[in-house]
Motif scaffolding. Structure first.
Motif, short mmCIF file in Angstrom:
data_model
loop_
_atom_site.label_atom_id
_atom_site.label_comp_id
_atom_site.label_asym_id
_atom_site.label_seq_id
_atom_site.Cartn_x
_atom_site.Cartn_y
_atom_site.Cartn_z
N UNK A 1 0.28 0.56 12.70
CA UNK A 1 0.60 0.16 11.34
C UNK A 1 1.61 1.15 10.77
N UNK A 2 2.67 0.64 10.14
CA UNK A 2 3.72 1.50 9.64
C UNK A 2 4.50 0.79 8.55
N UNK B 1 -1.35 -6.27 5.19
CA UNK B 1 -2.72 -6.04 4.74
C UNK B 1 -3.37 -7.29 4.18
N UNK B 2 -2.56 -8.31 3.85
CA UNK B 2 -3.12 -9.49 3.20
C UNK B 2 -2.80 -10.81 3.90
N UNK B 3 -1.99 -10.77 4.96
CA UNK B 3 -1.59 -12.03 5.58
C UNK B 3 -1.06 -11.77 6.98
N UNK B 4 -0.70 -12.86 7.67
CA UNK B 4 -0.05 -12.75 8.97
C UNK B 4 1.04 -13.81 9.05
N UNK B 5 2.06 -13.56 9.90
CA UNK B 5 3.24 -14.41 9.98
C UNK B 5 3.61 -14.55 11.46
N UNK C 1 9.96 -6.81 3.86
CA UNK C 1 10.62 -6.01 2.83
C UNK C 1 10.40 -4.51 3.01
N UNK C 2 11.23 -3.75 2.35
CA UNK C 2 11.11 -2.30 2.33
C UNK C 2 9.73 -1.90 1.79
N UNK C 3 9.10 -0.95 2.48
CA UNK C 3 7.86 -0.37 1.99
C UNK C 3 6.59 -1.16 2.28
N UNK C 4 6.70 -2.33 2.91
CA UNK C 4 5.51 -3.13 3.21
C UNK C 4 4.86 -2.63 4.50
N UNK C 5 3.61 -2.25 4.43
CA UNK C 5 2.89 -1.76 5.60
C UNK C 5 2.57 -2.94 6.51
N UNK C 6 2.88 -2.78 7.81
CA UNK C 6 2.75 -3.92 8.71
C UNK C 6 2.53 -3.46 10.15
#
Length: 263
Positions: free
Chosen positions: A39-40, A60-64, A75-80
């Motif tokens: 996760x980063x 943290x809230x969804x998957x794609x 987007x910038x700053x989104x932990x994934x």
């Protein structure tokens, strides 16, 4: 496979970059087996795209999910976390903030349609030197690629996750067994909640009804099976559909194409 039936994934290294060398930076990766990153998050936009295979981006809230005709915008700053299927050829873009304004108006991940033109632009860009000259024809190619990203059509390929512990348990079970046909009445008896309560929480926390959420999960599961070469009829049954025709119809409504056209 692990002892619990989950694939054993290799860990993909996230590059340690403090600052992009150019406003747009490319990453080429060939992955021979299932993989995942830790996760980063990044200080820039990321576009994750595969020209072969399939990837899933978890937040943290969804998957794609994205096979070769789609890419995931992060987007910038989104932990994934990025998880790939077997035999993946990735072409990723790191983009400085401010380069693609229309897509940066919110902080939400999304899946974008990759047209044949955009695919060729991405693949061509990924062959350029890291320190390409922004004032040259290489720089003009980058601008055309960014222009095409700005107008890329968004696709509904996200699966929002609830936060209620009872629904999390339900969703995890369905992720393992997408053909599970138990109703919310049955789940309510197992989880200690009424059907009405589960229905209300599902809609509030995911924006989808339980029926629509489960159908989307089944179709996402179908994408992974199709990518692995399984037959359409086999995939339909494994994902909880009673007939191949009903599966194909639901698939086309969700993705705009038939199962045979995906890979």
């Amino acid at each position: 496979m692990s002892t619990k039936g989950h694939p054993v994934r290799t860990e993909r290294i996230v590059p340690d970059i403090e600052q992009l060398p150019r406003p747009v930076y490319a990453r080429n990766e060939s992955v021979a087996r299932d993989s995942q990153t830790v996760w980063h998050q990044h200080d820039w936009v990321q576009v994750s795209y595969v020209i072969h295979g399939m990837l899933t981006v978890y937040t943290e809230h969804s998957s794609y999910v994205a096979p070769p005709m789609w890419a995931v915008w992060i987007p910038k700053g989104v932990r994934h976390q990025v998880v790939t299927s077997d035999r993946v050829e990735m072409r990723g873009l790191y983009i400085e903030s401010g380069q693609v304004h229309p897509l940066e108006q919110d902080n939400e991940c999304r899946v974008l349609e990759i047209t044949p033109l955009l695919r060729e632009l991405i693949c061509s860009f990924c062959t350029l030197p890291v320190m390409y000259d922004p004032a040259s024809e290489d720089g003009r190619l980058v601008q055309v690629m960014l222009d095409q990203l700005k107008v890329a059509r968004p696709v509904s390929l996200s699966l929002p996750m609830p936060t209620d512990p009872r629904l999390i348990r339900l969703c995890h079970e369905l992720q393992l067994h997408p053909d599970d046909k138990r109703t919310l009445v049955v789940w309510g008896n197992l989880l200690g909640a009424s059907e009405k309560t589960l229905t209300r929480l599902f809609l509030k926390q995911t924006g989808l009804s339980f029926r629509r959420w489960r159908q989307r999960l089944r179709l996402f599961s179908a994408l992974r099976r199709l990518e692995q070469g399984e037959k359409v009829t086999q995939v339909a049954l494994a994902c909880g559909y009673d007939s191949t025709s009903s599966f194909i119809a639901a698939f086309k409504i969700q993705f705009g194409i038939t199962p045979s056209e995906v890979f």
